[in-house]
Motif scaffolding. Structure first.
Motif, PDB file in Angstrom:
ATOM      1  N   ASP A 145       0.804  -1.217   0.000  1.00 42.37           N
ATOM      2  CA  ASP A 145       0.000   0.000   0.000  1.00 42.37           C
ATOM      3  C   ASP A 145       0.841   1.273   0.000  1.00 42.37           C
ATOM      4  OD1 ASP A 145      -2.349  -1.458  -0.081  1.00 42.37           O
ATOM      5  OD2 ASP A 145      -2.601  -1.453   2.100  1.00 42.37           O
ATOM      6  N   ASP A 146       2.075   1.199   0.511  1.00 37.11           N
ATOM      7  CA  ASP A 146       2.940   2.379   0.545  1.00 37.11           C
ATOM      8  C   ASP A 146       3.698   2.588  -0.770  1.00 37.11           C
ATOM      9  OD1 ASP A 146       4.855   0.373   0.620  1.00 37.11           O
ATOM     10  OD2 ASP A 146       5.702   0.970   2.553  1.00 37.11           O
ATOM     11  N   GLY A 147       3.394   1.779  -1.786  1.00 37.97           N
ATOM     12  CA  GLY A 147       4.029   1.919  -3.092  1.00 37.97           C
ATOM     13  C   GLY A 147       5.276   1.081  -3.283  1.00 37.97           C
ATOM     14  N   GLN A 148       5.764   0.468  -2.226  1.00 34.15           N
ATOM     15  CA  GLN A 148       6.942  -0.382  -2.353  1.00 34.15           C
ATOM     16  C   GLN A 148       6.547  -1.741  -2.933  1.00 34.15           C
ATOM     17  OE1 GLN A 148       9.824  -0.324   0.730  1.00 34.15           O
ATOM     18  NE2 GLN A 148       9.251   1.711   1.409  1.00 34.15           N
ATOM     19  N   ILE A 149       7.535  -2.449  -3.445  1.00 33.91           N
ATOM     20  CA  ILE A 149       7.325  -3.753  -4.076  1.00 33.91           C
ATOM     21  C   ILE A 149       8.306  -4.746  -3.484  1.00 33.91           C
ATOM     22  CG2 ILE A 149       7.477  -5.054  -6.250  1.00 33.91           C
ATOM     23  CD1 ILE A 149       6.819  -2.425  -7.708  1.00 33.91           C
ATOM     24  N   VAL A 185      13.965 -18.581   0.093  1.00 38.22           N
ATOM     25  CA  VAL A 185      13.322 -17.549  -0.719  1.00 38.22           C
ATOM     26  C   VAL A 185      14.173 -16.292  -0.639  1.00 38.22           C
ATOM     27  CG1 VAL A 185      11.282 -16.072  -0.967  1.00 38.22           C
ATOM     28  CG2 VAL A 185      11.010 -18.482  -0.336  1.00 38.22           C
ATOM     29  N   ARG A 186      14.495 -15.732  -1.801  1.00 38.36           N
ATOM     30  CA  ARG A 186      15.215 -14.458  -1.834  1.00 38.36           C
ATOM     31  C   ARG A 186      14.175 -13.361  -2.012  1.00 38.36           C
ATOM     32  NH1 ARG A 186      18.552 -14.087   0.351  1.00 38.36           N
ATOM     33  NH2 ARG A 186      20.237 -15.099  -0.776  1.00 38.36           N
ATOM     34  N   ASN A 187      14.089 -12.461  -1.055  1.00 35.25           N
ATOM     35  CA  ASN A 187      13.230 -11.290  -1.156  1.00 35.25           C
ATOM     36  C   ASN A 187      14.067 -10.119  -1.636  1.00 35.25           C
ATOM     37  OD1 ASN A 187      10.762 -12.409  -0.173  1.00 35.25           O
ATOM     38  ND2 ASN A 187      11.593 -12.334   1.886  1.00 35.25           N
ATOM     39  N   ILE A 188      13.585  -9.454  -2.670  1.00 32.01           N
ATOM     40  CA  ILE A 188      14.239  -8.255  -3.190  1.00 32.01           C
ATOM     41  C   ILE A 188      13.235  -7.125  -3.027  1.00 32.01           C
ATOM     42  CG2 ILE A 188      15.316  -7.168  -5.195  1.00 32.01           C
ATOM     43  CD1 ILE A 188      15.854 -10.080  -6.219  1.00 32.01           C
ATOM     44  N   TYR A 189      13.659  -6.055  -2.366  1.00 32.88           N
ATOM     45  CA  TYR A 189      12.775  -4.952  -2.018  1.00 32.88           C
ATOM     46  C   TYR A 189      13.040  -3.760  -2.937  1.00 32.88           C
ATOM     47  CZ  TYR A 189      12.583  -7.943   2.068  1.00 32.88           C
ATOM     48  OH  TYR A 189      12.456  -9.034   2.897  1.00 32.88           O
ATOM     49  N   PHE A 190      11.958  -3.167  -3.454  1.00 32.63           N
ATOM     50  CA  PHE A 190      12.031  -2.058  -4.406  1.00 32.63           C
ATOM     51  C   PHE A 190      11.327  -0.829  -3.846  1.00 32.63           C
ATOM     52  CE2 PHE A 190      12.206  -5.956  -6.787  1.00 32.63           C
ATOM     53  CZ  PHE A 190      13.023  -5.712  -7.876  1.00 32.63           C
ATOM     54  N   THR A 191      11.913   0.331  -4.121  1.00 31.68           N
ATOM     55  CA  THR A 191      11.279   1.608  -3.863  1.00 31.68           C
ATOM     56  C   THR A 191      11.318   2.390  -5.167  1.00 31.68           C
ATOM     57  OG1 THR A 191      12.009   1.594  -1.566  1.00 31.68           O
ATOM     58  CG2 THR A 191      11.334   3.721  -2.475  1.00 31.68           C
ATOM     59  N   ASP A 192      10.174   2.880  -5.602  1.00 32.11           N
ATOM     60  CA  ASP A 192      10.075   3.617  -6.869  1.00 32.11           C
ATOM     61  C   ASP A 192      10.663   2.828  -8.037  1.00 32.11           C
ATOM     62  OD1 ASP A 192       8.856   5.808  -5.580  1.00 32.11           O
ATOM     63  OD2 ASP A 192      10.813   6.631  -5.043  1.00 32.11           O
ATOM     64  N   ALA A 206       8.699  -3.083 -16.917  1.00 30.93           N
ATOM     65  CA  ALA A 206       7.301  -2.647 -16.911  1.00 30.93           C
ATOM     66  C   ALA A 206       6.533  -3.225 -15.724  1.00 30.93           C
ATOM     67  CB  ALA A 206       6.614  -3.038 -18.217  1.00 30.93           C
ATOM     68  N   ALA A 207       6.947  -4.381 -15.225  1.00 33.48           N
ATOM     69  CA  ALA A 207       6.277  -4.986 -14.068  1.00 33.48           C
ATOM     70  C   ALA A 207       6.509  -4.176 -12.808  1.00 33.48           C
ATOM     71  CB  ALA A 207       6.760  -6.418 -13.865  1.00 33.48           C
ATOM     72  N   LEU A 208       7.562  -3.345 -12.803  1.00 32.15           N
ATOM     73  CA  LEU A 208       7.902  -2.558 -11.633  1.00 32.15           C
ATOM     74  C   LEU A 208       7.356  -1.140 -11.696  1.00 32.15           C
ATOM     75  CD1 LEU A 208      11.601  -3.718 -11.429  1.00 32.15           C
ATOM     76  CD2 LEU A 208       9.707  -4.497  -9.991  1.00 32.15           C
TER      77      LEU A 208
END
Length: 118
Positions: A55-59, A70-77, A113-115
């Motif tokens: 909800d805060d826009g992060q992915i 599991v490898r979690n990769i965190y995205f901002t913008d 494009a998915a991001l």
């Protein structure tokens, strides 16, 4: 079908013919596969993945490494900024694909494009 689902399903990495696929989406999150290599020197293969939009826009991109981890990769913008690993993270964009590197030899590919913001 939401735009995210469409691009996640259709874009690929031309050099190695690995394709991101889509198994399902709820319009916000997506399940599918992404090209990945989890050990230095191994070729890319399809790894199960989940793209979670917050909800805060992060992915978060959660990728099954094939060994139960599991490898979690965190995205901002739309930019990867950290992982659930203490290792160094870097990335580059090759055409329409973001290639993410986690030292010493992990590689993950996702369509840019998915991001994109929805």
């Amino acid at each position: 079908m939401p735009r995210l689902a469409l691009v996640f399903a259709l874009l690929s990495t031309p050099a190695l013919a690995q394709v991101s696929t889509l198994a399902g989406t709820d319009g916000k999150n997506a399940l599918g596969t992404v090209p990945c290599a989890t050990n230095a020197g191994e070729p890319l293969r399809s790894c199960n993945a989940e793209l979670r939009r917050h909800d805060d826009g992060q992915i978060t991109l959660a990728v099954g490494m094939g060994n139960g981890e599991v490898r979690n990769i965190y995205f901002t913008d739309g930019v990867p900024n950290s992982t659930n690993s203490a290792a160094r993270l870097s990335y580059e964009t090759q055409g329409n694909v973001m290639v993410i590197f986690v030292d010493p030899g992990e590689v993950y590919e996702i369509p840019t494009a998915a991001l994109a913001a929805q």
